[in-house]
Structures are given as structure tokens and as C-alpha cells.
Write a protein that holds these residues in place. Structure first.
Motif, PDB file in Angstrom:
ATOM      1  N   MET A   1       0.753  -1.287  -0.059  1.00  0.00           N
ATOM      2  CA  MET A   1       0.006  -0.107   0.064  1.00  0.00           C
ATOM      3  C   MET A   1       0.715   1.305  -0.026  1.00  0.00           C
ATOM      4  SD  MET A   1      -2.903  -0.839   2.676  1.00  0.00           S
ATOM      5  CE  MET A   1      -4.401  -1.819   2.612  1.00  0.00           C
ATOM      6  N   ARG A   2       1.099   1.862  -1.000  1.00  0.00           N
ATOM      7  CA  ARG A   2       2.127   2.790  -1.276  1.00  0.00           C
ATOM      8  C   ARG A   2       1.581   4.136  -0.353  1.00  0.00           C
ATOM      9  NH1 ARG A   2       5.772   2.328  -6.718  1.00  0.00           N
ATOM     10  NH2 ARG A   2       6.266   0.311  -6.333  1.00  0.00           N
ATOM     11  N   THR A   3       2.492   4.671   0.356  1.00  0.00           N
ATOM     12  CA  THR A   3       1.846   5.965   1.156  1.00  0.00           C
ATOM     13  C   THR A   3       3.017   6.925   1.316  1.00  0.00           C
ATOM     14  OG1 THR A   3       0.843   6.506   3.059  1.00  0.00           O
ATOM     15  CG2 THR A   3       2.399   4.922   3.362  1.00  0.00           C
ATOM     16  N   GLU A   4       2.582   8.014   1.816  1.00  0.00           N
ATOM     17  CA  GLU A   4       3.634   8.938   2.205  1.00  0.00           C
ATOM     18  C   GLU A   4       3.942   8.628   3.699  1.00  0.00           C
ATOM     19  OE1 GLU A   4       1.503  12.810   2.172  1.00  0.00           O
ATOM     20  OE2 GLU A   4       0.996  12.786   0.083  1.00  0.00           O
ATOM     21  N   ASP A   5       5.031   9.404   4.147  1.00  0.00           N
ATOM     22  CA  ASP A   5       5.475   9.048   5.390  1.00  0.00           C
ATOM     23  C   ASP A   5       4.499   9.330   6.524  1.00  0.00           C
ATOM     24  OD1 ASP A   5       8.090   8.789   4.066  1.00  0.00           O
ATOM     25  OD2 ASP A   5       8.979  10.647   4.631  1.00  0.00           O
ATOM     26  N   LEU A   6       4.713   8.638   7.603  1.00  0.00           N
ATOM     27  CA  LEU A   6       3.855   8.744   8.653  1.00  0.00           C
ATOM     28  C   LEU A   6       4.205  10.080   9.499  1.00  0.00           C
ATOM     29  CD1 LEU A   6       1.494   6.914   9.682  1.00  0.00           C
ATOM     30  CD2 LEU A   6       2.820   6.113  11.657  1.00  0.00           C
ATOM     31  N   SER A   7       3.245  10.816   9.603  1.00  0.00           N
ATOM     32  CA  SER A   7       3.281  12.308  10.109  1.00  0.00           C
ATOM     33  C   SER A   7       3.240  12.257  11.780  1.00  0.00           C
ATOM     34  CB  SER A   7       2.729  13.396   9.464  1.00  0.00           C
ATOM     35  OG  SER A   7       1.242  13.223   9.741  1.00  0.00           O
ATOM     36  N   GLU A   8       3.809  13.246  12.529  1.00  0.00           N
ATOM     37  CA  GLU A   8       3.218  13.116  13.857  1.00  0.00           C
ATOM     38  C   GLU A   8       1.930  13.654  14.192  1.00  0.00           C
ATOM     39  OE1 GLU A   8       5.668  16.145  16.078  1.00  0.00           O
ATOM     40  OE2 GLU A   8       7.587  15.488  15.124  1.00  0.00           O
ATOM     41  N   GLU A   9       1.343  14.042  12.949  1.00  0.00           N
ATOM     42  CA  GLU A   9      -0.255  14.333  13.276  1.00  0.00           C
ATOM     43  C   GLU A   9      -1.131  13.019  13.169  1.00  0.00           C
ATOM     44  OE1 GLU A   9       1.448  18.066  12.243  1.00  0.00           O
ATOM     45  OE2 GLU A   9       1.641  16.100  11.264  1.00  0.00           O
ATOM     46  N   ILE A  10      -0.672  12.093  12.222  1.00  0.00           N
ATOM     47  CA  ILE A  10      -1.101  10.753  12.348  1.00  0.00           C
ATOM     48  C   ILE A  10      -0.888  10.051  13.541  1.00  0.00           C
ATOM     49  CG2 ILE A  10      -1.335   8.722  10.886  1.00  0.00           C
ATOM     50  CD1 ILE A  10      -1.186  10.241   8.447  1.00  0.00           C
ATOM     51  N   TRP A  11       0.220   9.998  13.955  1.00  0.00           N
ATOM     52  CA  TRP A  11       0.653   9.301  15.110  1.00  0.00           C
ATOM     53  C   TRP A  11      -0.482   9.818  16.383  1.00  0.00           C
ATOM     54  CZ3 TRP A  11       2.667   5.206  16.593  1.00  0.00           C
ATOM     55  CH2 TRP A  11       3.911   4.771  15.982  1.00  0.00           C
ATOM     56  N   ASP A  12      -0.704  11.412  16.564  1.00  0.00           N
ATOM     57  CA  ASP A  12      -1.466  11.663  17.509  1.00  0.00           C
ATOM     58  C   ASP A  12      -2.973  11.198  17.358  1.00  0.00           C
ATOM     59  OD1 ASP A  12       0.616  13.181  18.510  1.00  0.00           O
ATOM     60  OD2 ASP A  12       0.142  14.963  17.409  1.00  0.00           O
ATOM     61  N   LEU A  13      -3.136  11.137  15.804  1.00  0.00           N
ATOM     62  CA  LEU A  13      -4.680  10.567  15.804  1.00  0.00           C
ATOM     63  C   LEU A  13      -4.742   9.227  16.276  1.00  0.00           C
ATOM     64  CD1 LEU A  13      -5.579  12.344  12.084  1.00  0.00           C
ATOM     65  CD2 LEU A  13      -6.869  12.607  14.444  1.00  0.00           C
ATOM     66  N   ILE A  14      -3.955   8.264  15.954  1.00  0.00           N
ATOM     67  CA  ILE A  14      -3.908   7.063  16.251  1.00  0.00           C
ATOM     68  C   ILE A  14      -3.989   6.827  17.828  1.00  0.00           C
ATOM     69  CG2 ILE A  14      -2.582   4.796  16.241  1.00  0.00           C
ATOM     70  CD1 ILE A  14      -1.415   5.544  13.577  1.00  0.00           C
TER      71      ILE A  14
END
Length: 822
Positions: A552-565
Motif C-alpha cells: 500500500m504505497r503511502t507517504e511518510d507517517l506524520s506526527e499528526e497521524i501518530w497523534d490521531l492513532i
């Protein structure tokens, strides 16, 4: 799938509510009455779940009721898990010595407040269950005390070779002969001739292509053979990468542009008579196919491409020639396949006229489709009486209707006859992409993390039981293409089986690969595999599984997505975010306190781990494989008291192991143990391996040349007691220059060892005496420079197949009894 999961969750809840530990906790917080009340309510509901399961097949209202019930049971399970997690955490923080079962230590200041909060939540959960339980009266459910599948649980199965499907290709000799003629004899105007094989799912197109691909005449006729599974996503760049990988055995650099890849591809196939199989093509866009075809015309005359697909339209796009249309098996061949599986070792039944008559009537509904025949026959192999066979024919088969190519209802019958613990193990596989090569050990670990594996026998580990589940599903044809590549087992699911898993999983599981699907994921969805960039669109906050697959090609995992998880996925049991170029792991990750499985492998630039990971005391699996820059594991790793699988394979920058790792006596794997080279990091010494006797698989010990007091420490490692280890790698590299004797003699492993690797040993010139005791050794590698001058006789090692001697410049002689492959 709600009914199967509901029954299992209810069973697990009763076990937890009946435990001595929870009873003790209840007394401490004055919650014993509430806990007992909740247990009675769950037990009352559980009593009717088996009957509700049967009724849900035909009654949609019952199905909805089960979905609502399952939701409450999940919440109750989260509540009890929170309970036990807090107790364990306080125990570890307080360092008290209460019984291991209770593991409870609360200060008086917060004990009362926590007890009140938990009491309110228990009462609220009981009220929800009571309301749902009262609605059950409207359906008139019957009380049943045991599941239908009990006979499956107690039936003795004949021993078979590990993971080898019992059936072979039957009835395809004529098809094979016709294809061989097209491949070896037919003269085409084009250098590269394309042969489409067309047929609906389950007919055996892939099996036929493999049948031909592995034929000796084909092997001798073509200079180069390649196999690529294409499946749903027709991405020319990915297909070219996979063709190169199949041709060379190595994946090309993922950073290469398309122009560089096409040059590599032309170099590999140019001027060669090649055979390429493109398996399972769905693409119907002419332009995309032409762009790929143009890259494949460099083969010499006689080259062939076999394309398997389900659609005539696809066949017409890919080739000018008439496609080879695969049909169902003849009646005789279908019966041969059915009989081989359904009767197994019960040959007498295969000649019994009653069984034969019923079997042939059932076979009529299978349409000559090998996958359907195998699946139904596997189900019947567990039914030993004529009455059971007749009931299957008259009841289940009578309820379904099917059209050509629409076999899910028939396959669903086999799912319905699975024991409940296997039902959601199978349905969970819906999270894998189609045609994905599944690592079986990883799959089993995911099942364990979700609580699907039941340890009825304490003498077996959860992983051993999980492998047993997998073998049961293989025997029933729910998995295929099972392979053992010496390092791990892999398997695949047929597309129809994947469709079935998707069907039975329903709204509980989803592959989230578009904005539309992400926005549709609701509160009742518990398991997803996802492109992480879509996480901000998710609405549900009760996820138990969040997976990312590298394809599943994707962009780097940002700090914002970490926070959402971390903010929205507090119920996670499984988090897999590998190969995402993560720069930094959020220190707030400890808030995911329910986690059992955390995989952050392949994030190459991660150098340090947050200390807070050691607060996730429920962790069973912690993987950082191929995090090449990772320098150290968390210092307080001994706090992860439940850890069984720390993964750090390929972490070449690790400087040491943390002290205290030897306290984790439940460890089942430890792929790498790194000795602190100069002692500057205060790392663990080899004595911490002493009690880790449950280790299995491979153990690699690095920097042995740096060990001080070597004789004492080598013996303290206690390698001879590690009977489950199969591979041992002893790496020396640095030498601290002291006068301490470092002898291989003191590193004696257990006789069960199958593979031994000695790298850069600079000690004495003698082989250790214990080598002759390793009668199960299959592989020995000695990588110099070393002082070995004479190799001993290997005649006393009956299993030895390969001896590799590399860069041992002082070696003067090799015994005549050395094995092949030396």
C-alpha cells in the motif's frame, strides 16, 4: 461472523470473571457483587448463543441482535482488559510482592476513586447486557450447552506431512498436453506469443499454469522462466519490478525510475527464449496492457507469455490468439478428486453404496469446480456417519441456489461447519490484500494478539496451538500454496476464499484504500488494513487492528497521524506500521495500553525508541526488524513481562542488549543478542541468556570476541539447555585484546540444533568436541579468517547436507567424508 465471535467473547469473559485474580481485585475495591452479577448475566446470554447462531442464517432480525450483542461484549472485554492492565501496571510500578495472580498495588489516595469509576462502568455494561438479554425472549431461543462442532474438537486426525495439501492435480492431463503443444510446437509469426487461459474463479487456472510451468520439457526448452502474480492492481512499474525479481531472485532498488527498470528488464530478457506467466490479470484497459507488452517483446522467437484471467474481455486485450478456455472437471475426474479427500483413510466408506450415492448427489452441486469440490469434500471428511452426510445434503445444500461461477453460497457451507474458534481466525484473513503471500507465523501471532487462540492444554504454547488452527484450515482447503522456505512458512488464499472471508467478516473488517471507504468505516468496524494517509478520515474509535502492508504505497507517517492513532484508537491490540520511513516514534505510544502486537519494522531511519514503550505491559510481540540505524532497545525492557517475541533482526547498528532482558523468561524468540563491545553502554552480558530456555528458531550472538571472563560467561549463557533452538550464529568480530581464553568448547549448544554458523573465529585451531554430538545438524558454515587447519570427520553427523567453508586461508585439509555442498 457475529454469532461465532459473540460466543467466543462470552466464553472468554466468563473465564476472566471467574478468575481468582479478578475476585481478589473485586474484594479490594468492593466490586465483588458487581462482578458476580455481570458474570451471571453473560452466562445467561451465552446459553442461547448457539441456537441464535443457527437462526441468524435465515433470520435477519436475529443477525442484527447478534451484532448489537457482540458490540456490548467487546466493550465488556475492553473494560476487563483495562482492569487487569491497571492492576499489572501498579504492581510493576510499586514493586510489591503480592501474588502473581493478583498483581495489584494501589495507593490509598487513588484506590477509592478508581474503584468508584470501575464500579460505574461495570454496572453500565451489565445494564446494556440485561437489556439485550431481555430482547432474546422475543426470538424463543433454545438453551444449548455445547457447540455443534464438539465432534470436530475430539476427532483424531491421521498424521500428515506438515502443511502439505492432500489433493493433487486431477483431470488436467489433456489441458496440459494442449498447452504444451502451443508452447513447444506451435510456430507463431511473433517472437513472443501470448497464450491466455480463461475461466471463472476456482477452476484451477493457476494450478494448470503451475502444472505446465514445472514440466521438465518446459524447463529444458526455455532459457529463462519467470512467474508474476498481477491480481487487482495493474501497475506497470510494480509488474516490471516483480518480473525482474523473478528473473534474478532479487528485488530491484525501489528508488529506480521506470526508465532504469525497463533497461534492466530488457537486459534480462533480451536475446533469450523466455517463458513468463502473468497470473490473475483483471485489467481491461488496452493502453495499460500495451505499455507493458512493449517492454516484453525483446525475447527471441519461441518465447511465450501465459496470461491467466477470468474475463474474455481481458483475454482479447492481451492476445490476438484464441484463448484457452478451461472447463470444469469431468464427472469421473470430479468423483476421483472428491473421493480422495472426503474419504481420506476410510477406504471402506468409499465403496459403500450409501456413501457413494449421497456423495455423488452432493457432487452435482459443485459444478466440476476443483476449489468447491475440495472445500466441500474436506468438510465431509470430518463427518463419519451416513446420517451426517445425508443431513448435509438434505438441509444445508437444499437451502442454497447457485448460478455458474457463483459458488460463495456453497463455500459458505464449509465455513458454517467450522468450529467457532476457526471461524474468526479465517475471517480475520480478510485484512490481507488478494494474492498476498502470508507469513504463517505472523498470522498466528495476530490471532494470538486478538485472543482467538484458546490454550486448553498448558503443555502447548499458544503459537503451537495457533499453528494447529492453521493446519486445520489448510486441511479444509481454506488456504493454498503453502510453502516452507526454511526460514518461515507462507501461504496464500484463493480469490474466492478471500471473497468468502470478506463476506463473513461483514462490517467488522475492512481494507481501507480510498477516501470513500475510509469515510464509510463506522463504530462497529474493529479491524482494518489501511493506507495511513487515510487515517484522518476514520470515524470509528473502537479499532482492535490497524495494519499497513508495504504494497500500500503511502507517504511518510506524520506526527499528526501518530497523534490521531493514539487519541482515537485506544482499544488497539494490533498495530503494524512497517516500511513507512517513520522518523520518530511518538512517546505517547504507551497510551495504547491494550496493545499485544506492535510492528514498526523496516523504518530504516529510527535510531532510538521511546522509553514509554516499556509501559505497554500487555505486549507479546515487539518488532523492529530491519530498522538498520536502531542503536539500542529500551533500558527497562524487563517491564514487558508478557513479551514473547522481540524482533530486531537486521538491526546492525545495535550496540548492546539492555540489562534485565534475562528476566523475560517467557521469550520464545530472540533473533539477535549483541555483546557490548567495550562495556561503555552498560549492556547485558551473556549470563542473561541463562534462563531463556524457551527460545526457538534462530539465535545470533554478536561480538563474542569482546566478552571478558569468557570461560565463565560462555558457560553462563547455558546454550546446551536451549532445546528448541534450530539455528545458532556465533559472530566474533572485535577482540578486546585481553589474554582471556575464548574457547568454542564453552559454547556447547543442544543436540537438537540444525544449523550452526561460526563467523570470524580467531581462537584455537581445534574444532570443539561437542560438534560430534550435534547429530541433527543439517548445515554448517564457517566464515574466516580462522585458525582451523584440519576439519574433522563429519561421518558421525548423519543429517549433514551442506558444509560451507569461506575465507579460511589456514585450512590445510578436508576430510573425505565431507558432505555434498562443501
Amino acid at each position: 461472523m457475529a454469532e461465532a465471535i459473540a460466543f467466543d467473547i462470552a466464553t472468554e469473559l466468563i473465564t476472566k470473571l471467574s478468575s481468582r485474580a479478578l475476585s481478589q481485585v473485586g474484594l479490594c475495591w468492593n466490586l465483588k457483587h458487581d462482578i458476580d452479577d455481570l458474570k451471571r448475566t453473560v452466562r445467561t446470554i451465552k446459553a442461547v448463543l448457539l441456537d441464535a447462531e443457527e437462526k441468524s442464517v435465515t433470520d435477519n432480525l436475529v443477525k442484527v441482535w447478534l451484532e448489537e450483542l457482540k458490540d456490548v461484549l467487546y466493550d465488556a472485554d475492553d473494560l476487563l482488559d483495562d482492569f487487569s492492565t491497571e492492576a499489572l501496571r501498579k504492581d510493576l510500578m510499586g514493586g510489591n510482592k503480592l501474588t502473581k495472580e493478583v498483581r495489584l498495588f494501589f495507593s490509598s489516595s487513588n484506590q477509592f476513586a478508581y474503584g468508584l469509576r470501575m464500579g460505574r462502568q461495570i454496572k453500565a455494561t451489565k445494564a446494556r447486557l440485561t437489556l439485550i438479554g431481555s430482547e432474546a425472549n422475543n426470538f424463543g431461543f433454545m438453551v444449548r450447552d455445547r457447540p455443534v462442532e464438539t465432534s470436530f474438537m475430539t476427532k483424531k486426525r491421521p498424521q500428515t506431512h506438515s502443511f502439505v495439501p492432500k489433493d493433487k492435480i486431477i483431470g488436467r492431463d489433456d489441458d496440459k498436453a494442449a498447452l504444451l503443444k502451443l508452447m513447444l510446437e506451435f510456430e507463431s509469426e511473433d517472437n513472443v506469443y501470448i497464450i491466455p487461459i480463461v475461466g471463472f474463479g476456482g477452476l484451477g487456472k493457476t494450478a494448470l499454469a503451475q502444472f505446465v510451468y514445472n514440466d521438465k520439457m518446459v524447463h529444458d526448452h526455455f532459457e529463462l522462466k519467470m512467474w508474476v502474480c498481477v491480481s487487482d492492481v495493474f501497475d506497470v512499474k510494480i509488474i516490471v519490478e516483480n518480473i525482474i525479481k523473478s528473473a534474478t531472485g532479487q528485488a530491484p532498488d525501489q528508488n529506480l525510475e521506470m526508465d532504469q527498470l525497463q533497461k534492466q528488464l530488457r537486459e534480462k530478457i533480451g536475446g533469450k527464449k523466455y517463458l513468463l506467466v502473468l497470473d490473475d490479470i483483471w485489467n481491461e484497459e488496452m493502453e495499460e496492457w500495451v505499455s507493458l507488452k512493449e517492454l516484453l517483446v525483446g525475447g527471441v522467437k519461441g518465447s511465450r507469455i501465459i496470461v491467466t484471467n477470468r474475463s474474455w474481455r481481458v483475454a482479447k486485450i492481451t492476445s490476438k490468439c484464441q484463448p484457452y478456455v478451461l472447463k470444469g472437471l469431468s464427472d469421473d475426474d470430479a468423483w476421483s478428486l472428491f473421493k480422495e479427500i472426503a474419504f481420506e483413510q476410510r477406504y471402506a466408506d468409499s465403496t459403500n453404496s450409501a456413501f457413494v450415492e449421497i456423495g455423488k448427489q452432493i457432487l452435482e452441486r459443485c459444478g466440476g469446480v476443483p476449489l468447491v469440490i475440495r472445500t466441500i469434500a474436506s468438510t465431509l471428511s470430518y463427518k463419519e456417519t451416513e446420517k451426517e452426510w445425508r443431513s448435509f445434503k438434505d438441509n444445508e445444500l437444499l437451502r442454497i441456489s447457485q448460478k455458474e461461477g457463483k459458488f460463495l453460497p456453497t463455500l459458505k457451507l464449509s465455513y458454517d461447519h467450522l468450529p467457532s474458534h476457526l471461524k474468526h481466525c479465517f475471517a480475520y484473513c480478510r485484512l490481507y490484500p488478494k494474492d498476498y503471500e502470508i507469513r504463517v507465523q505472523t498470522l498466528v501471532q495476530l490471532w494470538i494478539a486478538q485472543g482467538f487462540i484458546k490454550q486448553l492444554n498448558q503443555s502447548q504454547s499458544l503459537e503451537e496451538i495457533g499453528f494447529g488452527y492453521f493446519k486445520d484450515l489448510v486441511e479444509r482447503s481454506f488456504f493454498q500454496e503453502v510453502k516452507n522456505n526454511e526460514t518461515w512458512f507462507t501461504c496464500k488464499m484463493h480469490d474466492l476464499m478471500h471473497d468468502l472471508a470478506e463476506s463473513v467478516a461483514g462490517i467488522e473488517s475492512s481494507i481501507v484504500d480510498s477516501d470513500k471507504i475510509a469515510s464509510e468505516v463506522g463504530e462497529k468496524c474493529r479491524h482494518i488494513s489501511i493506507n495511513p494517509s487515510l487515517i484522518p478520515l476514520l470515524k470509528g474509535n473502537k479499532l482492535r487492528t490497524l495494519l499497513h502492508f508495504p504494497n500500500m504505497r503511502t507517504e511518510d507517517l506524520s506526527e499528526e497521524i501518530w497523534d490521531l492513532i493514539i487519541a482515537n484508537c485506544r482499544c488497539l491490540r494490533v498495530l503494524k506500521l512497517n516500511h513507512l520511513d517513520i522518523q520518530k516514534i511518538s512517546p505517547s505510544i504507551y497510551k495504547l495500553k491494550h496493545l499485544r502486537y506492535l510492528d514498526l519494522s523496516g523504518n530504516e531511519v529510527v535510531e532510538i525508541l521511546p522509553k514509554s514503550i516499556c509501559k505497554i505491559q500487555n505486549l507479546l510481540v515487539l518488532k523492529f526488524d530491519c530498522c538498520f540505524r536502531l542503536q539500542e532497545l529500551p533500558k527497562k525492557i524487563e517491564k514487558l513481562v508478557n513479551l514473547t517475541h522481540p524482533g530486531c533482526e537486521g538491526c546492525n547498528d545495535l550496540t548492546h542488549m539492555p540489562r534485565g532482558i534475562g528476566k523475560l523468561t517467557s521469550l520464545e524468540t530472540l533473533s539477535t543478542f549483541v555483546v557490548d563491545k567495550d562495556g561503555s553502554h552498560g549492556g547485558a552480558d551473556l549470563s542473561e541468556l541463562r534462563l531463556l530456555n524457551n527460545l526457538r528458531g534462530q539465535l545470533e550472538i554478536r561480538n563474542l570476541g569482546s566478552v571478558k571472563n569468557a570461560k565463565e560467561k560462555f558457560k553462563a549463557a547455558n546454550l546446551r539447555e536451549k532445546q528448541h533452538l534450530r539455528s545458532l550464529v556465533l559472530e566474533w568480530y572485535a577482540d578486546n585484546g585481553d589474554d582471556d581464553e575464548k574457547s568454542l568448547e564453552d559454547l556447547q549448544p543442544h543436540p537438537n540444533l540444525k544449523k550452526l554458523v561460526i563467523n570470524r573465529w580467531k581462537g584455537d585451531a581445534k574444532f570443539p568436541s561437542w560438534l560430534s554430538l550435534l547429530t541433527n545438524l543439517v548445515h554448517i558454515t564457517i566464515w574466516g579468517p580462522s585458525k582451523f587447519k584440519h576439519l574433522p570427520s563429519f561421518a558421525q553427523l548423519p543429517c549433514l547436507k551442506q558444509l560451507r567453508i569461506l575465507y579460511c586461508t589456514e585450512l590445510e585439509s578436508m576430510d573425505d567424508n565431507s558432505p555434498k555442498g562443501s
